[in-house]
Design a protein around this motif. Structure first.
Motif, PDB file in Angstrom:
ATOM      1  N   TYR A  72     -18.524  55.047 103.584  1.00 43.64           N
ATOM      2  CA  TYR A  72     -18.884  56.440 103.826  1.00 43.64           C
ATOM      3  C   TYR A  72     -17.650  57.247 104.176  1.00 43.64           C
ATOM      4  O   TYR A  72     -16.590  56.702 104.459  1.00 43.64           O
ATOM      5  CB  TYR A  72     -19.970  56.545 104.897  1.00 43.64           C
ATOM      6  CG  TYR A  72     -19.544  56.149 106.296  1.00 43.64           C
ATOM      7  CD1 TYR A  72     -19.245  57.120 107.243  1.00 43.64           C
ATOM      8  CD2 TYR A  72     -19.460  54.814 106.691  1.00 43.64           C
ATOM      9  CE1 TYR A  72     -18.869  56.771 108.534  1.00 43.64           C
ATOM     10  CE2 TYR A  72     -19.093  54.457 107.969  1.00 43.64           C
ATOM     11  CZ  TYR A  72     -18.801  55.444 108.891  1.00 43.64           C
ATOM     12  OH  TYR A  72     -18.425  55.099 110.159  1.00 43.64           O
ATOM     13  N   GLY A  73     -17.787  58.554 104.141  1.00 45.94           N
ATOM     14  CA  GLY A  73     -16.666  59.429 104.457  1.00 45.94           C
ATOM     15  C   GLY A  73     -16.917  60.852 104.005  1.00 45.94           C
ATOM     16  O   GLY A  73     -18.022  61.209 103.573  1.00 45.94           O
ATOM     17  N   LEU A  74     -15.882  61.680 104.132  1.00 48.00           N
ATOM     18  CA  LEU A  74     -15.918  63.056 103.635  1.00 48.00           C
ATOM     19  C   LEU A  74     -17.116  63.844 104.150  1.00 48.00           C
ATOM     20  O   LEU A  74     -17.838  64.479 103.394  1.00 48.00           O
ATOM     21  CB  LEU A  74     -15.882  63.051 102.107  1.00 48.00           C
ATOM     22  CG  LEU A  74     -14.708  62.277 101.489  1.00 48.00           C
ATOM     23  CD1 LEU A  74     -14.867  62.156  99.990  1.00 48.00           C
ATOM     24  CD2 LEU A  74     -13.391  62.925 101.857  1.00 48.00           C
ATOM     25  N   GLY A  75     -17.332  63.781 105.457  1.00 49.04           N
ATOM     26  CA  GLY A  75     -18.410  64.546 106.081  1.00 49.04           C
ATOM     27  C   GLY A  75     -19.650  63.754 106.422  1.00 49.04           C
ATOM     28  O   GLY A  75     -20.563  64.275 107.068  1.00 49.04           O
ATOM     29  N   ASP A  76     -19.733  62.491 106.018  1.00 46.40           N
ATOM     30  CA  ASP A  76     -20.874  61.648 106.372  1.00 46.40           C
ATOM     31  C   ASP A  76     -20.808  61.287 107.854  1.00 46.40           C
ATOM     32  O   ASP A  76     -19.734  61.266 108.460  1.00 46.40           O
ATOM     33  CB  ASP A  76     -20.879  60.354 105.554  1.00 46.40           C
ATOM     34  CG  ASP A  76     -20.962  60.584 104.059  1.00 46.40           C
ATOM     35  OD1 ASP A  76     -21.576  61.584 103.635  1.00 46.40           O
ATOM     36  OD2 ASP A  76     -20.401  59.755 103.313  1.00 46.40           O
ATOM     37  N   VAL A  77     -21.973  60.973 108.428  1.00 51.19           N
ATOM     38  CA  VAL A  77     -22.068  60.583 109.838  1.00 51.19           C
ATOM     39  C   VAL A  77     -22.834  59.268 109.936  1.00 51.19           C
ATOM     40  O   VAL A  77     -23.858  59.091 109.284  1.00 51.19           O
ATOM     41  CB  VAL A  77     -22.786  61.672 110.669  1.00 51.19           C
ATOM     42  CG1 VAL A  77     -23.006  61.205 112.105  1.00 51.19           C
ATOM     43  CG2 VAL A  77     -22.001  62.977 110.641  1.00 51.19           C
ATOM     44  N   GLN A  78     -22.327  58.370 110.762  1.00 53.31           N
ATOM     45  CA  GLN A  78     -22.996  57.097 111.022  1.00 53.31           C
ATOM     46  C   GLN A  78     -23.400  57.054 112.499  1.00 53.31           C
ATOM     47  O   GLN A  78     -22.612  57.404 113.375  1.00 53.31           O
ATOM     48  CB  GLN A  78     -22.053  55.936 110.734  1.00 53.31           C
ATOM     49  CG  GLN A  78     -22.663  54.584 111.047  1.00 53.31           C
ATOM     50  CD  GLN A  78     -21.593  53.522 111.141  1.00 53.31           C
ATOM     51  OE1 GLN A  78     -20.964  53.351 112.173  1.00 53.31           O
ATOM     52  NE2 GLN A  78     -21.379  52.812 110.057  1.00 53.31           N
ATOM     53  N   THR A 125     -17.083  61.664 109.982  1.00 57.45           N
ATOM     54  CA  THR A 125     -15.885  61.659 109.145  1.00 57.45           C
ATOM     55  C   THR A 125     -15.526  63.082 108.729  1.00 57.45           C
ATOM     56  O   THR A 125     -16.393  63.914 108.500  1.00 57.45           O
ATOM     57  CB  THR A 125     -16.089  60.798 107.891  1.00 57.45           C
ATOM     58  OG1 THR A 125     -17.172  61.324 107.135  1.00 57.45           O
ATOM     59  CG2 THR A 125     -16.359  59.354 108.264  1.00 57.45           C
ATOM     60  N   ILE A 126     -14.244  63.325 108.625  1.00 57.75           N
ATOM     61  CA  ILE A 126     -13.726  64.613 108.166  1.00 57.75           C
ATOM     62  C   ILE A 126     -12.990  64.405 106.842  1.00 57.75           C
ATOM     63  O   ILE A 126     -13.281  65.063 105.850  1.00 57.75           O
ATOM     64  CB  ILE A 126     -12.811  65.235 109.234  1.00 57.75           C
ATOM     65  CG1 ILE A 126     -13.612  65.458 110.525  1.00 57.75           C
ATOM     66  CG2 ILE A 126     -12.203  66.542 108.732  1.00 57.75           C
ATOM     67  CD1 ILE A 126     -12.771  65.730 111.741  1.00 57.75           C
ATOM     68  N   ASP A 127     -12.030  63.489 106.829  1.00 57.50           N
ATOM     69  CA  ASP A 127     -11.281  63.124 105.625  1.00 57.50           C
ATOM     70  C   ASP A 127     -11.281  61.616 105.492  1.00 57.50           C
ATOM     71  O   ASP A 127     -11.306  60.900 106.488  1.00 57.50           O
ATOM     72  CB  ASP A 127      -9.810  63.568 105.723  1.00 57.50           C
ATOM     73  CG  ASP A 127      -9.637  65.057 105.804  1.00 57.50           C
ATOM     74  OD1 ASP A 127     -10.271  65.769 105.011  1.00 57.50           O
ATOM     75  OD2 ASP A 127      -8.860  65.508 106.667  1.00 57.50           O
ATOM     76  N   GLY A 128     -11.204  61.140 104.275  1.00 54.67           N
ATOM     77  CA  GLY A 128     -11.029  59.713 104.042  1.00 54.67           C
ATOM     78  C   GLY A 128     -12.320  58.932 104.002  1.00 54.67           C
ATOM     79  O   GLY A 128     -13.417  59.482 104.034  1.00 54.67           O
ATOM     80  N   ILE A 129     -12.147  57.622 103.939  1.00 52.73           N
ATOM     81  CA  ILE A 129     -13.244  56.674 103.721  1.00 52.73           C
ATOM     82  C   ILE A 129     -13.215  55.602 104.802  1.00 52.73           C
ATOM     83  O   ILE A 129     -12.149  55.144 105.207  1.00 52.73           O
ATOM     84  CB  ILE A 129     -13.090  55.996 102.338  1.00 52.73           C
ATOM     85  CG1 ILE A 129     -13.141  57.039 101.220  1.00 52.73           C
ATOM     86  CG2 ILE A 129     -14.118  54.903 102.116  1.00 52.73           C
ATOM     87  CD1 ILE A 129     -14.470  57.758 101.072  1.00 52.73           C
TER      88      ILE A 129
END
Length: 128
Positions: A71-77, A54-58
């Motif tokens: 998750y979001g805002l830089g998180d990785v799944q 993720t780069i922006d958003g949820i």
């Protein structure tokens, strides 16, 4: 990038309904396969892995293994579908007073033949 408008209600819904085939690249935002909330409702995967950064958003994730989360805002799944998993990826409009921009990318990795039927798994890498 999808520039979703502010949410229209407490259910985090978009101001217009999706038709299940909303992929117009010239639109300011797309509903994709979503109806009231943009995103990708339940769908199956098998024999590969997805890495969602993720780069922006949820993003709201839920799957048939019992995993669920936001998750979001830089998180990785990292999800290994292996022998099969059903999951959803939805983009809730969490802000009622400003735009809900969403930008991410997803990489699909084909598992080698010997690993196609491994147990499905799910990992999160939080942007602490």
């Amino acid at each position: 990038k999808d520039a979703y408008p502010p949410a229209t209600n407490d259910n985090m819904e978009a101001p217009r309904r999706g038709n299940g085939q909303d992929f117009d690249p010239s639109a300011p935002y797309r509903m994709y396969h979503g109806d009231a909330i943009p995103g990708f409702p339940q769908h199956p995967h098998r024999g590969f892995e997805t890495i969602t950064a993720t780069i922006d958003g949820i993003i709201d994730h839920a799957d048939s293994l019992g995993n669920a989360g936001r998750y979001g805002l830089g998180d990785v799944q990292w999800m290994t579908a292996g022998r099969g998993v059903v999951h959803s990826e939805m983009f809730p409009l969490i802000h009622k007073n400003k735009e809900n921009a969403t930008r991410f990318f997803q990489i699909w990795l084909n598992l080698p033949a010997k690993n196609k039927m491994v147990e499905p798994s799910f990992s999160m890498f939080w942007n602490a």
